[in-house]
Every structure is written in C-alpha cells, then in structure tokens.
Scaffold this motif. Structure first.
Motif, mmCIF file in Angstrom:
data_model
loop_
_atom_site.group_PDB
_atom_site.id
_atom_site.type_symbol
_atom_site.label_atom_id
_atom_site.label_comp_id
_atom_site.label_asym_id
_atom_site.label_seq_id
_atom_site.Cartn_x
_atom_site.Cartn_y
_atom_site.Cartn_z
ATOM 1 N N PRO A 82 39.155 41.190 36.853
ATOM 2 C CA PRO A 82 40.176 41.357 37.130
ATOM 3 C C PRO A 82 40.934 40.043 37.011
ATOM 4 O O PRO A 82 41.943 39.364 37.056
ATOM 5 C CB PRO A 82 40.102 42.133 38.545
ATOM 6 C CG PRO A 82 38.891 42.768 38.683
ATOM 7 C CD PRO A 82 37.694 42.362 37.802
ATOM 8 N N ARG A 83 39.704 39.367 37.554
ATOM 9 C CA ARG A 83 40.204 37.391 37.588
ATOM 10 C C ARG A 83 39.213 36.951 37.197
ATOM 11 O O ARG A 83 37.668 37.103 38.195
ATOM 12 C CB ARG A 83 40.314 37.422 39.140
ATOM 13 C CG ARG A 83 41.238 38.489 40.185
ATOM 14 C CD ARG A 83 41.879 37.435 41.621
ATOM 15 N NE ARG A 83 41.959 36.340 41.525
ATOM 16 C CZ ARG A 83 41.325 36.047 42.480
ATOM 17 N NH1 ARG A 83 41.131 36.954 43.966
ATOM 18 N NH2 ARG A 83 41.458 34.549 42.939
ATOM 19 N N VAL A 84 38.932 35.528 36.083
ATOM 20 C CA VAL A 84 38.062 34.907 35.581
ATOM 21 C C VAL A 84 39.024 33.302 36.072
ATOM 22 O O VAL A 84 40.425 32.959 35.611
ATOM 23 C CB VAL A 84 37.791 35.508 34.700
ATOM 24 C CG1 VAL A 84 37.136 34.501 34.102
ATOM 25 C CG2 VAL A 84 37.662 36.282 34.471
ATOM 26 N N GLU A 85 38.286 32.180 36.015
ATOM 27 C CA GLU A 85 38.590 30.701 36.217
ATOM 28 C C GLU A 85 37.606 29.964 35.774
ATOM 29 O O GLU A 85 36.622 30.303 36.604
ATOM 30 C CB GLU A 85 38.914 30.965 37.887
ATOM 31 C CG GLU A 85 39.758 29.353 37.126
ATOM 32 C CD GLU A 85 40.607 28.313 38.880
ATOM 33 O OE1 GLU A 85 39.905 28.183 39.223
ATOM 34 O OE2 GLU A 85 41.144 29.246 39.360
ATOM 35 N N LEU A 90 35.659 35.221 39.707
ATOM 36 C CA LEU A 90 36.507 35.319 41.536
ATOM 37 C C LEU A 90 35.998 36.949 42.018
ATOM 38 O O LEU A 90 36.889 37.444 41.396
ATOM 39 C CB LEU A 90 37.823 34.808 41.260
ATOM 40 C CG LEU A 90 38.310 33.085 40.407
ATOM 41 C CD1 LEU A 90 39.540 32.780 40.082
ATOM 42 C CD2 LEU A 90 36.900 32.491 40.955
ATOM 43 N N VAL A 91 35.839 36.527 43.054
ATOM 44 C CA VAL A 91 36.041 38.111 43.787
ATOM 45 C C VAL A 91 36.328 37.374 44.937
ATOM 46 O O VAL A 91 36.143 35.977 45.361
ATOM 47 C CB VAL A 91 34.207 38.408 43.912
ATOM 48 C CG1 VAL A 91 33.657 38.744 42.436
ATOM 49 C CG2 VAL A 91 33.340 36.821 44.709
ATOM 50 N N PRO A 92 36.560 38.660 45.975
ATOM 51 C CA PRO A 92 36.887 38.172 47.109
ATOM 52 C C PRO A 92 36.281 37.625 47.890
ATOM 53 O O PRO A 92 35.432 38.257 47.503
ATOM 54 C CB PRO A 92 38.027 39.896 47.879
ATOM 55 C CG PRO A 92 37.543 40.639 46.651
ATOM 56 C CD PRO A 92 36.638 40.060 45.142
#
Length: 96
Positions: A82-85, A90-92
C-alpha cells in the motif's frame, strides 16, 4: 516409571501449563510412557560405543556451489504494498 497426578501437576506448574482435571489422566499416561522409553534407552549397553564427533566420520559430504540462484524481485513485491518510500515498506504507527 509410573507418574502420579501429583507429579504431573508439579511438572505442569514448572512448565507453566494450565491443565484441567480432564486432561490430567492423558498427561499422566503420556509422560509415564515417555519416562519408560527413556529408561529403556538408559538400559542399553553403550560402554563399547565410541563417541562420534560427526555422523559422517571418514566420509565426504558432497557440497553444492555457493551461487545465488534467485533474482532480486523487491520492486515486483513492493508494487503490491500500500505504501512504499525509498524502497522501504511504510506501516502504520502502533506505539503511541
């Protein structure tokens, strides 16, 4: 060696196990059988058996070459995230 209910309760306490009264006879029987088997193993004459440093003494174990066979597929896996940087997931935040 036959264990008693009291013996199994002590073992369960040391192992931090919560046993119900219904489970107790099963554990008494199982642990007694295990201790009987260990007693049989202890009765075996091992005086003439030399200790081994390796199970393949005087033998050569075939070795495969140390090669990387898998391709780096991190980009493929990160497409599903869902989210990568900066190539990191990236996790909550879970600790406040």
């Amino acid at each position: 060696m036959s264990l008693t209910d009291h013996d199994v309760k002590n073992i369960a306490h040391l192992a931090r196990l919560a046993l119900t009264e219904e489970q107790l006879p099963v554990y008494v029987d199982s642990l007694s059988k295990i201790f009987d088997f260990v007693a049989q193993l202890n009765a075996a004459d091992t005086a003439s058996v030399e200790p081994m440093a390796h199970p393949l003494a005087d033998q050569v174990q075939r070795m495969r070459p140390d090669e990387v066979l898998d391709n780096d597929q991190h980009a493929k896996y990160q497409r599903n995230a869902p989210r990568v940087e900066a190539d990191l997931y990236l996790v909550p935040k879970v600790i406040e």
